[in-house]
Design an enzyme around this catalytic site. Structure first.
Site, mmCIF file in Angstrom:
data_model
loop_
_atom_site.group_PDB
_atom_site.id
_atom_site.type_symbol
_atom_site.label_atom_id
_atom_site.label_comp_id
_atom_site.label_asym_id
_atom_site.label_seq_id
_atom_site.Cartn_x
_atom_site.Cartn_y
_atom_site.Cartn_z
ATOM 1 C CB CYS A 59 36.294 51.871 31.452
ATOM 2 S SG CYS A 59 37.554 52.191 29.773
ATOM 3 N NE ARG A 136 41.762 49.211 29.144
ATOM 4 C CZ ARG A 136 40.502 49.731 29.331
ATOM 5 N NH1 ARG A 136 40.132 50.441 30.205
ATOM 6 N NH2 ARG A 136 39.548 49.415 28.422
HETATM 7 C C1 BEZ Z 1 36.657 49.009 27.348
HETATM 8 O O1 BEZ Z 1 35.725 47.968 27.505
HETATM 9 O O2 BEZ Z 1 36.650 49.740 28.425
HETATM 10 C C2 BEZ Z 1 36.944 49.486 25.876
HETATM 11 C C3 BEZ Z 1 37.150 48.767 25.033
HETATM 12 C C4 BEZ Z 1 37.692 49.061 24.018
HETATM 13 C C5 BEZ Z 1 37.843 50.440 23.650
HETATM 14 C C6 BEZ Z 1 37.496 51.442 24.513
HETATM 15 C C7 BEZ Z 1 37.076 50.713 25.807
#
Ligand code: BEZ
Length: 219
Positions: A59, A136
């Site tokens: 993110c 996402r």
């Molecule tokens: C992330 O790295 O953005 C992420 C990875 C796994 C679950 C939620 C967010």
């Protein structure tokens, strides 16, 4: 309604997620730039994107890329709007951490959705996930408030901001000239035109009547 099929369908309290062509569900919410009502943005394109959680690596990489590309979205008349179920204090702390750690100011509002009301209305909650994290999701909303494109990625895979810019430009091109954009189209590339479907038109066009390119109308 009665019958074998309807009786066996699972009963769900979740709203039916909107699809392409549906009006974007309206909402009012707190954001990192003050309160915002989605319908107040009518007349502009909006790219509403959800992310699973603040302070997570993928993110953060997406937010940096969106921030660096923000001027390009603005030039296309498009407002960026981030969203997650995290609280406003969490969003504020994360954006400050991005500024301090990476020297990047996030210039667009990030919506808080702790009740998950917006996530539910858009179907952003991953049914397979064990947490309240949103997928996402990206919802490209046109100036009339209609959802024109939806993309969904799992939490584990980051999106391409370049591809989202391309998608927005393709939608704008399609609207401008009533044409279609072929695979991998970029502004300036040839577009495709739906041919007339009559025997005479097909005979006149030749064997490749089902794929006809035309020059792109510049923006
Ligand atoms: C992330 O790295 O953005 C992420 C990875 C796994 C679950 C939620 C967010």
């Amino acid at each position: 309604m009665t019958g074998a099929f309807s009786d066996s369908l699972p009963v769900s309290a979740e709203p039916v997620p909107p699809r392409i062509g549906d009006p974007a569900p309206d909402f009012s919410a707190r954001t990192t730039q003050g309160s915002l009502t989605l319908s107040d943005l009518r007349g502009q394109w909006v790219l509403l994107f959800s992310h699973p959680a603040d302070f997570t690596p993928v993110c953060t990489s997406e937010f940096i890329a969106f921030s660096k590309a923000a001027d390009r979205f603005t030039a296309l008349g498009c407002r960026l709007l981030g969203l997650s179920v995290d609280s406003l204090p969490s969003h504020l702390a994360w954006l400050e951490a991005i500024r301090v750690s990476f020297g990047v100011r996030v210039p667009f509002p990030v919506v808080e959705d702790p009740s998950m009301a917006i996530a539910r209305a858009y179907g952003m909650l991953d049914g397979a996930a064990e947490s309240s994290a949103t997928v996402r999701g990206v919802y490209v909303i046109d100036p009339a408030g209609v959802i024109r494109a939806i993309t969904w990625y799992p939490a584990s895979v980051g999106r391409s901001v370049e591809e989202l810019l391309r998608l927005l430009q393709a939608l704008q091109q399609v609207d401008r000239a009533e044409v279609l954009t072929p695979e991998g189209w970029h502004p300036g590339d040839d577009v495709v035109v739906p041919g007339e479907l009559t025997e005479d038109a097909v005979a006149a066009t030749g064997q490749a009547w089902f794929l006809q390119y035309a020059r792109c109308t510049p923006a």
